[in-house]
Scaffold this active site. Structure first.
Site, PDB file in Angstrom:
ATOM      1  N   ASP A 182       0.855  -1.182   0.000  1.00 10.68           N
ATOM      2  CA  ASP A 182       0.000   0.000   0.000  1.00 10.68           C
ATOM      3  C   ASP A 182       0.890   1.231   0.000  1.00 10.68           C
ATOM      4  O   ASP A 182       1.995   1.205   0.535  1.00 10.68           O
ATOM      5  CB  ASP A 182      -0.911   0.000   1.240  1.00 10.68           C
ATOM      6  CG  ASP A 182      -2.174   0.821   1.018  1.00 10.68           C
ATOM      7  OD1 ASP A 182      -3.267   0.221   0.981  1.00 10.68           O
ATOM      8  OD2 ASP A 182      -2.061   2.052   0.855  1.00 10.68           O
ATOM      9  N   THR A 195     -12.301   1.519  -6.579  1.00 12.60           N
ATOM     10  CA  THR A 195     -12.903   2.066  -7.810  1.00 12.60           C
ATOM     11  C   THR A 195     -14.149   2.838  -7.402  1.00 12.60           C
ATOM     12  O   THR A 195     -15.262   2.425  -7.696  1.00 12.60           O
ATOM     13  CB  THR A 195     -13.284   0.955  -8.808  1.00 12.60           C
ATOM     14  OG1 THR A 195     -14.112  -0.008  -8.131  1.00 12.60           O
ATOM     15  CG2 THR A 195     -12.078   0.253  -9.371  1.00 12.60           C
ATOM     16  N   GLU A 208     -19.153  -7.827   3.666  1.00  9.29           N
ATOM     17  CA  GLU A 208     -18.554  -7.300   4.885  1.00  9.29           C
ATOM     18  C   GLU A 208     -19.220  -7.976   6.072  1.00  9.29           C
ATOM     19  O   GLU A 208     -20.412  -8.232   6.069  1.00  9.29           O
ATOM     20  CB  GLU A 208     -18.729  -5.786   4.969  1.00  9.29           C
ATOM     21  CG  GLU A 208     -17.918  -5.083   3.914  1.00  9.29           C
ATOM     22  CD  GLU A 208     -17.906  -3.569   4.082  1.00  9.29           C
ATOM     23  OE1 GLU A 208     -18.247  -3.082   5.169  1.00  9.29           O
ATOM     24  OE2 GLU A 208     -17.544  -2.898   3.112  1.00  9.29           O
ATOM     25  N   LEU A 239     -34.043 -11.493   0.876  1.00 11.83           N
ATOM     26  CA  LEU A 239     -35.451 -11.102   0.815  1.00 11.83           C
ATOM     27  C   LEU A 239     -35.895 -10.506   2.150  1.00 11.83           C
ATOM     28  O   LEU A 239     -37.054 -10.625   2.531  1.00 11.83           O
ATOM     29  CB  LEU A 239     -36.327 -12.303   0.453  1.00 11.83           C
ATOM     30  CG  LEU A 239     -36.308 -12.761  -1.017  1.00 11.83           C
ATOM     31  CD1 LEU A 239     -37.197 -13.987  -1.208  1.00 11.83           C
ATOM     32  CD2 LEU A 239     -36.766 -11.638  -1.954  1.00 11.83           C
ATOM     33  N   ALA A 295     -36.904  -7.419   4.057  1.00 12.22           N
ATOM     34  CA  ALA A 295     -37.295  -6.024   3.836  1.00 12.22           C
ATOM     35  C   ALA A 295     -36.646  -5.151   4.912  1.00 12.22           C
ATOM     36  O   ALA A 295     -36.386  -5.600   6.020  1.00 12.22           O
ATOM     37  CB  ALA A 295     -38.810  -5.901   3.899  1.00 12.22           C
ATOM     38  N   GLY A 296     -36.344  -3.927   4.563  1.00 12.42           N
ATOM     39  CA  GLY A 296     -35.685  -3.038   5.519  1.00 12.42           C
ATOM     40  C   GLY A 296     -35.700  -1.604   5.036  1.00 12.42           C
ATOM     41  O   GLY A 296     -36.522  -1.224   4.199  1.00 12.42           O
ATOM     42  N   CYS A 316     -20.779  -1.232  -1.893  1.00 10.46           N
ATOM     43  CA  CYS A 316     -20.827  -1.942  -3.173  1.00 10.46           C
ATOM     44  C   CYS A 316     -22.105  -1.735  -3.962  1.00 10.46           C
ATOM     45  O   CYS A 316     -22.063  -1.290  -5.110  1.00 10.46           O
ATOM     46  CB  CYS A 316     -20.614  -3.427  -2.937  1.00 10.46           C
ATOM     47  SG  CYS A 316     -19.067  -3.733  -2.094  1.00 10.46           S
TER      48      CYS A 316
HETATM   49  C1  UGA Z   1     -22.244  -7.096  -1.245  1.00  7.56           C
HETATM   50  C2  UGA Z   1     -22.480  -8.490  -1.836  1.00  7.56           C
HETATM   51  O1  UGA Z   1     -23.413  -9.199  -1.014  1.00  7.56           O
HETATM   52  C3  UGA Z   1     -21.186  -9.266  -1.945  1.00  7.56           C
HETATM   53  O2  UGA Z   1     -21.417 -10.514  -2.573  1.00  7.56           O
HETATM   54  C4  UGA Z   1     -20.196  -8.457  -2.779  1.00  7.56           C
HETATM   55  O3  UGA Z   1     -18.942  -9.090  -2.857  1.00  7.56           O
HETATM   56  C5  UGA Z   1     -20.002  -7.105  -2.136  1.00  7.56           C
HETATM   57  O4  UGA Z   1     -21.257  -6.428  -2.055  1.00  7.56           O
HETATM   58  C6  UGA Z   1     -19.033  -6.346  -2.996  1.00  7.56           C
HETATM   59  O5  UGA Z   1     -19.359  -6.027  -4.149  1.00  7.56           O
HETATM   60  O6  UGA Z   1     -17.874  -6.165  -2.579  1.00  7.56           O
HETATM   61  P1  UGA Z   1     -21.933  -6.104   1.235  1.00  7.56           P
HETATM   62  O7  UGA Z   1     -22.122  -4.763   0.588  1.00  7.56           O
HETATM   63  O8  UGA Z   1     -20.802  -6.296   2.160  1.00  7.56           O
HETATM   64  O9  UGA Z   1     -21.778  -7.241   0.092  1.00  7.56           O
HETATM   65  O10 UGA Z   1     -23.231  -6.412   2.085  1.00  7.56           O
HETATM   66  P2  UGA Z   1     -24.605  -7.198   1.885  1.00  7.56           P
HETATM   67  O11 UGA Z   1     -24.693  -8.230   2.947  1.00  7.56           O
HETATM   68  O12 UGA Z   1     -24.780  -7.642   0.501  1.00  7.56           O
HETATM   69  O13 UGA Z   1     -25.659  -6.053   2.220  1.00  7.56           O
HETATM   70  C7  UGA Z   1     -25.791  -4.887   1.413  1.00  7.56           C
HETATM   71  C8  UGA Z   1     -26.961  -4.047   1.863  1.00  7.56           C
HETATM   72  O14 UGA Z   1     -28.190  -4.693   1.569  1.00  7.56           O
HETATM   73  C9  UGA Z   1     -26.990  -3.759   3.362  1.00  7.56           C
HETATM   74  O15 UGA Z   1     -27.376  -2.423   3.562  1.00  7.56           O
HETATM   75  C10 UGA Z   1     -28.043  -4.726   3.896  1.00  7.56           C
HETATM   76  O16 UGA Z   1     -28.659  -4.271   5.068  1.00  7.56           O
HETATM   77  C11 UGA Z   1     -29.008  -4.755   2.737  1.00  7.56           C
HETATM   78  N1  UGA Z   1     -29.826  -5.977   2.696  1.00  7.56           N
HETATM   79  C12 UGA Z   1     -29.254  -7.180   2.428  1.00  7.56           C
HETATM   80  C13 UGA Z   1     -31.204  -5.893   2.892  1.00  7.56           C
HETATM   81  O17 UGA Z   1     -31.758  -4.807   3.146  1.00  7.56           O
HETATM   82  N2  UGA Z   1     -31.950  -7.031   2.812  1.00  7.56           N
HETATM   83  C14 UGA Z   1     -31.396  -8.242   2.550  1.00  7.56           C
HETATM   84  O18 UGA Z   1     -32.156  -9.234   2.468  1.00  7.56           O
HETATM   85  C15 UGA Z   1     -30.028  -8.320   2.350  1.00  7.56           C
END
Ligand code: UGA
Length: 434
Positions: free
Chosen positions: A30, A86, A155, A253, A255-256, A263
Site C-alpha cells: 500500500d 474504484t 462485509e 429477501l 425487507a428493511g 458496493c
Molecule cells: C455485497 C455483496 O453481497 C457481496 O457478494 C459483494 O462481494 C459485495 O457487495 C461487494 O461487491 O464487494 P456487502 O455490501 O458487504 O456485500 O453487504 P450485503 O450483505 O450484501 O448487504 C448490502 C446491503 O443490503 C446492506 O445495507 C443490507 O442491510 C441490505 N440488505 C441485504 C437488505 O436490506 N436485505 C437483505 O435481504 C439483504
C-alpha cells in the site's frame, strides 16, 4: 506460491490474509506508509470478525507481510493482484479507474518472469483488456497475462465468504494464465468449490450483474413490504412463501430501510452508466437506484408517523447506524439519510452502535453517542432500530419500555415479533407487517 497484493483496503486485505492462510506467501502493498506501519504492528484497520486472528497467525508463520515497496513485493511473485478502490466518480456515477490504471503502469516495469496480473477491483467491462494494453505500452517485452477475478465477499462475513465461496469466477485469455490461477485457488478444489472460467469481459460483467441482481431483489421485497402494509399482509410470510421456490431462493429477501454499503450503491450506478454508454439501457437497475434512494427518505416519514406526525422536541434512541451489522462501515448507510433528517426536524437523537462511532462521529454531527441501548432509551419518546446488530435482537423489551417516557418502537429490520413488542407495552411499527 508467491503472491503480491496491491491495495490493503477491504478486499485487498481480506484476500491477502486469506491467501496466506491457504499457504501462499503473500506480500501486501500500500502507498499509505502509516497504514503499512500499523499493519506491521499487527493492527487491523477495519472491523471484520476473525480477520485479526487470521492475520496474526499468518504473519507469525512468516507467510504474510506488508510493505510500501512494490519492487520488493513483486520479486518472484507469480500472481500480482490489483485490489485498489474504484469509487463512483463524482457527478456521473462512473467507476473511477485512476487507481487501477496507475497500479498497472507502476507494476509494468517490475515484471521479470512470467506474471499473471489479476484485477480484483470491481471494474467495468473492457477494463481488464485496457490494463493489459497499458502494461504493454510501458513494458513492451514483459511476459505477462491479465486475469479478471471479481470478489463476492460480504462485509462482516468476509472470511467465511472467501474460504467457502459459492463459486470463484476467473476470466482468462489462455491456458497458461488459467494454470497459475488454478494454483492460487487449489486449496478450494478440495472443497469442490465451483470454478467459473470465462473471458475477461464476462468475468467483469458477472460481478456487476450479481450485485445489481441482489440490489434488485432487496428493492423488490421492499416494495412488496410497502404493499403488504397497505393490503394487510405480512412481508416475512410472503418472503418465506416465495423464497422456498427454488427458482427464487430465500436469501436477500429481508425487507428493511433500503440497501447501503460500499458496493451496491456504487455498482448499480456504474452498471447504469455502462448501459447508457453502450446504448443498452439498464432500466430495471435505474429504477432500483431511484426506488432505494427514495426509500431511505421514506423511512423518516415512517418514524414521523409513528410519533403522531411530530418530530420536534422528541427524544429518539437510534439503535444501529452502520449499513449492516458486523462492520464499522458507514458508506451509504440508511442512517446517514434518516438521522440528519430527524435532527433537522427538531428531534434529539441518541445513537448506540457497537462499531459505528469511529466513522459515524464525523458523519452524524449533533447526535449523542451512548454505550448501551437502555442508556440511550432513557426518557426517550421512541426507539428506532436501523441496523440489526445481534446486541439489539434480545433486548428486555419491558425494561426498555420502563426506561422510556414514550412507547414507540420503530423496528426497520423486523427483528421483533409484533405481538411480543405490544405485550411489552409498545406501540410497535415495523416494515411490511401490520
Ligand atoms: C455485497 C455483496 O453481497 C457481496 O457478494 C459483494 O462481494 C459485495 O457487495 C461487494 O461487491 O464487494 P456487502 O455490501 O458487504 O456485500 O453487504 P450485503 O450483505 O450484501 O448487504 C448490502 C446491503 O443490503 C446492506 O445495507 C443490507 O442491510 C441490505 N440488505 C441485504 C437488505 O436490506 N436485505 C437483505 O435481504 C439483504
Amino acid at each position: 506460491m508467491r503472491i503480491a497484493m496491491i491495495g490493503t483496503g477491504y478486499v485487498g486485505l481480506v484476500s491477502g490474509v486469506c491467501f496466506s492462510d491457504f499457504g501462499h506467501e503473500v506480500v501486501c502493498i500500500d502507498k499509505n506508509a502509516d497504514k503499512i506501519d500499523r499493519l506491521n504492528r499487527g493492527e487491523v484497520p477495519i472491523y471484520e470478525p476473525g480477520l485479526d486472528e487470521l492475520m496474526a497467525r499468518n504473519t507469525a508463520a512468516g507467510r504474510l507481510s506488508f510493505t510500501t515497496d512494490l519492487a520488493e513485493a513483486m520479486k518472484g511473485a507469480e500472481a500480482v493482484f490489483i485490489a485498489v478502490g474504484t469509487p463512483a466518480r463524482r457527478g456521473d456515477g462512473h467507476a473511477d479507474l485512476t487507481y487501477v490504471y496507475s497500479a498497472a503502469e507502476e507494476l509494468a516495469p517490475l515484471i521479470a518472469d512470467y506474471t499473471v496480473v489479476v484485477v480484483k477491483s470491481t471494474v467495468p467491462v473492457g477494463t481488464n483488456a485496457e490494463v493489459g494494453r497499458r502494461i504493454r505500452a510501458v513494458a513492451p517485452e514483459a511476459d505477462f497475462d491479465v486475469a479478471s477475478n471479481p470478489e463476492f465477499l460480504r462485509e462482516g462475513a468476509a472470511i467465511e465468504d472467501f474460504m467457502r465461496p459459492d463459486r470463484v469466477v476467473v476470466g482468462v485469455t489462455n491456458g497458461r494464465a488459467r494454470e497459475v490461477m488454478s494454483d492460487v485457488y487449489r486449496p478450494l478444489f478440495l472443497r469442490e468449490t465451483p470454478m467459473v472460467w470465462t473471458s475477461l469481459e464476462s468475468a467483469e460483467m458477472i460481478k456487476y450483474a450479481a450485485n445489481a441482481f441482489l440490489a434488485t431483489k432487496i428493492t423488490f421485497i421492499n416494495e412488496i413490504a410497502d404493499l403488504c402494509e397497505k393490503a394487510g399482509a405480512d412481508v416475512q410470510q410472503v418472503a418465506k412463501g416465495i423464497g422456498l421456490d427454488g427458482r427464487i431462493g430465500g436469501k436477500f429477501l429481508h425487507a428493511g430501510p433500503g440497501y447501503g454499503g460500499s458496493c451496491f450503491p456504487k455498482d448499480t450506478s456504474a452498471l447504469a452508466r455502462i448501459g447508457v454508454e453502450l446504448a443498452s439501457p439498464m432500466r430495471i437497475v435505474e429504477t432500483v437506484i431511484t426506488v432505494n434512494d427514495a426509500r431511505k427518505r421514506r423511512m423518516v416519514e415512517k418514524i414521523r408517523e409513528a410519533l403522531d406526525d411530530q418530530l420536534a422536541g422528541k427524544r429518539i434512541a437510534v439503535l444501529g447506524v452502520t449499513f449492516k451489522p458486523n462492520t464499522d462501515d458507514m458508506r451509504d448507510a440508511p442512517a446517514l439519510t434518516i438521522v440528519p433528517a430527524l435532527i433537522g426536524a427538531g428531534a434529539e437523537v441518541r445513537v448506540v452502535d457497537p462499531q459505528g462511532r469511529k466513522e459515524g462521529e464525523a458523519l452524524l454531527p449533533g447526535v449523542s453517542w451512548m454505550n448501551d441501548p437502555y442508556a440511550a432509551a432513557e426518557a426517550a419518546d421512541a426507539v428506532v432500530i436501523i441496523t440489526e446488530w445481534n446486541e439489539f435482537r434480545a433486548l428486555d423489551l419491558e425494561r426498555l419500555r420502563g426506561i422510556m417516557r414514550g412507547d414507540r418502537l420503530v423496528d426497520l429490520r423486523n427483528i421483533y415479533v409484533p405481538e411480543s413488542a405490544r405485550e411489552a407495552g409498545f406501540v410497535y411499527t415495523s416494515v411490511g407487517r401490520v
